[in-house]
Design a protein around this motif. Sequence first.
Motif, PDB file in Angstrom:
ATOM      1  N   MET A   1      26.066  28.149  30.094  1.00 47.12           N
ATOM      2  CA  MET A   1      27.077  29.140  29.896  1.00 47.12           C
ATOM      3  C   MET A   1      27.950  28.712  28.726  1.00 47.12           C
ATOM      4  N   ALA A   2      28.486  29.684  28.012  1.00 49.08           N
ATOM      5  CA  ALA A   2      29.343  29.388  26.866  1.00 49.08           C
ATOM      6  C   ALA A   2      30.496  30.381  26.830  1.00 49.08           C
ATOM      7  N   VAL A   3      31.690  29.863  26.556  1.00 49.03           N
ATOM      8  CA  VAL A   3      32.887  30.702  26.431  1.00 49.03           C
ATOM      9  C   VAL A   3      33.697  30.225  25.233  1.00 49.03           C
ATOM     10  N   LEU A   4      34.451  31.139  24.645  1.00 45.11           N
ATOM     11  CA  LEU A   4      35.384  30.778  23.587  1.00 45.11           C
ATOM     12  C   LEU A   4      36.739  30.488  24.203  1.00 45.11           C
ATOM     13  N   VAL A   5      37.369  29.411  23.755  1.00 52.12           N
ATOM     14  CA  VAL A   5      38.735  29.088  24.156  1.00 52.12           C
ATOM     15  C   VAL A   5      39.484  28.874  22.851  1.00 52.12           C
ATOM     16  N   GLY A   6      40.165  29.917  22.405  1.00 53.56           N
ATOM     17  CA  GLY A   6      40.816  29.854  21.101  1.00 53.56           C
ATOM     18  C   GLY A   6      39.767  29.735  20.023  1.00 53.56           C
ATOM     19  N   ILE A   7      39.853  28.682  19.208  1.00 54.99           N
ATOM     20  CA  ILE A   7      38.908  28.504  18.104  1.00 54.99           C
ATOM     21  C   ILE A   7      37.705  27.653  18.495  1.00 54.99           C
ATOM     22  N   TYR A   8      37.647  27.189  19.730  1.00 58.96           N
ATOM     23  CA  TYR A   8      36.566  26.314  20.171  1.00 58.96           C
ATOM     24  C   TYR A   8      35.574  27.044  21.065  1.00 58.96           C
ATOM     25  N   LEU A   9      34.321  26.629  20.975  1.00 58.74           N
ATOM     26  CA  LEU A   9      33.274  27.121  21.858  1.00 58.74           C
ATOM     27  C   LEU A   9      33.035  26.054  22.920  1.00 58.74           C
ATOM     28  N   LEU A  10      33.057  26.458  24.159  1.00 60.80           N
ATOM     29  CA  LEU A  10      32.870  25.550  25.283  1.00 60.80           C
ATOM     30  C   LEU A  10      31.533  25.857  25.936  1.00 60.80           C
ATOM     31  N   ARG A  11      30.639  24.871  25.959  1.00 68.29           N
ATOM     32  CA  ARG A  11      29.342  25.009  26.633  1.00 68.29           C
ATOM     33  C   ARG A  11      29.352  24.125  27.864  1.00 68.29           C
ATOM     34  N   VAL A  12      28.943  24.693  28.994  1.00 65.58           N
ATOM     35  CA  VAL A  12      28.933  23.959  30.261  1.00 65.58           C
ATOM     36  C   VAL A  12      27.537  24.047  30.860  1.00 65.58           C
ATOM     37  N   GLU A  13      27.013  22.900  31.279  1.00 58.35           N
ATOM     38  CA  GLU A  13      25.708  22.848  31.928  1.00 58.35           C
ATOM     39  C   GLU A  13      25.827  22.087  33.241  1.00 58.35           C
ATOM     40  N   SER A  14      25.066  22.519  34.222  1.00 53.99           N
ATOM     41  CA  SER A  14      25.080  21.827  35.509  1.00 53.99           C
ATOM     42  C   SER A  14      24.086  20.664  35.478  1.00 53.99           C
ATOM     43  N   VAL A  15      24.393  19.658  36.276  1.00 51.27           N
ATOM     44  CA  VAL A  15      23.542  18.476  36.393  1.00 51.27           C
ATOM     45  C   VAL A  15      23.345  18.213  37.884  1.00 51.27           C
ATOM     46  N   GLU A  16      22.087  18.242  38.317  1.00 49.55           N
ATOM     47  CA  GLU A  16      21.794  17.971  39.724  1.00 49.55           C
ATOM     48  C   GLU A  16      21.631  16.469  39.914  1.00 49.55           C
ATOM     49  N   ILE A  17      22.282  15.953  40.944  1.00 51.88           N
ATOM     50  CA  ILE A  17      22.230  14.528  41.253  1.00 51.88           C
ATOM     51  C   ILE A  17      21.587  14.389  42.629  1.00 51.88           C
ATOM     52  N   ARG A  18      20.440  13.712  42.664  1.00 54.89           N
ATOM     53  CA  ARG A  18      19.724  13.546  43.936  1.00 54.89           C
ATOM     54  C   ARG A  18      19.857  12.102  44.402  1.00 54.89           C
ATOM     55  N   ARG A  19      20.307  11.962  45.626  1.00 55.51           N
ATOM     56  CA  ARG A  19      20.443  10.641  46.246  1.00 55.51           C
ATOM     57  C   ARG A  19      19.995  10.736  47.690  1.00 55.51           C
ATOM     58  N   GLU A  20      19.066   9.882  48.041  1.00 53.64           N
ATOM     59  CA  GLU A  20      18.596   9.786  49.419  1.00 53.64           C
ATOM     60  C   GLU A  20      18.242  11.149  50.007  1.00 53.64           C
ATOM     61  N   GLY A  21      17.548  11.964  49.228  1.00 63.22           N
ATOM     62  CA  GLY A  21      17.095  13.263  49.703  1.00 63.22           C
ATOM     63  C   GLY A  21      18.125  14.372  49.663  1.00 63.22           C
ATOM     64  N   ALA A  22      19.366  14.061  49.346  1.00 64.68           N
ATOM     65  CA  ALA A  22      20.411  15.087  49.274  1.00 64.68           C
ATOM     66  C   ALA A  22      20.761  15.349  47.814  1.00 64.68           C
ATOM     67  N   SER A  23      21.189  16.562  47.549  1.00 62.67           N
ATOM     68  CA  SER A  23      21.574  16.931  46.188  1.00 62.67           C
ATOM     69  C   SER A  23      23.060  17.218  46.118  1.00 62.67           C
ATOM     70  N   SER A  24      23.651  16.832  45.011  1.00 63.05           N
ATOM     71  CA  SER A  24      25.015  17.242  44.690  1.00 63.05           C
ATOM     72  C   SER A  24      24.985  17.657  43.223  1.00 63.05           C
ATOM     73  N   TRP A  25      26.076  18.235  42.761  1.00 65.26           N
ATOM     74  CA  TRP A  25      26.118  18.795  41.416  1.00 65.26           C
ATOM     75  C   TRP A  25      27.322  18.275  40.644  1.00 65.26           C
ATOM     76  N   ALA A  26      27.120  18.061  39.379  1.00 63.07           N
ATOM     77  CA  ALA A  26      28.192  17.744  38.436  1.00 63.07           C
ATOM     78  C   ALA A  26      27.994  18.690  37.259  1.00 63.07           C
ATOM     79  N   ALA A  27      28.901  18.643  36.323  1.00 62.21           N
ATOM     80  CA  ALA A  27      28.756  19.467  35.123  1.00 62.21           C
ATOM     81  C   ALA A  27      29.014  18.608  33.900  1.00 62.21           C
TER      82      ALA A  27
END
Length: 109
Positions: A1-27
């Motif tokens: 995803m990408a959004v403009l914040v003033g003069i800057y472009l902000l790109r955000v991507e999700s990162v899946e983190i798998r530990r011991e069979g469970a998943s959590s998410w960071a960005a």
Amino acid sequence: MAVLVGIYLLRVESVEIRREGASSWAASWTLLRSPSGNQLDWEPLTQRDTERTFAREADALRAGENEGATFARMLQGDEGLEPMTWNELHEAVPMREVTLPARRSCVVH
């Protein structure tokens, strides 16, 4: 995803983190700037990861957008700037590849 914040472009991507069979998410979020100001030649300014992880991907993306937007507001000295949806027409224009290694904080001057 990408959004403009003033003069800057902000790109955000999700990162899946798998530990011991469970998943959590960071960005991972990247703030880009257009040196010419024409919004066609984006280059990375800062890349960071959210410090927390989340049970849902949507929550991680929201946190990444909030952190990146807060940083962009601080850089511009304007707390009133709101993220605006990046026009998909602009996204059709090739963007320079963002090839910064994953780190907690990296500022390029």
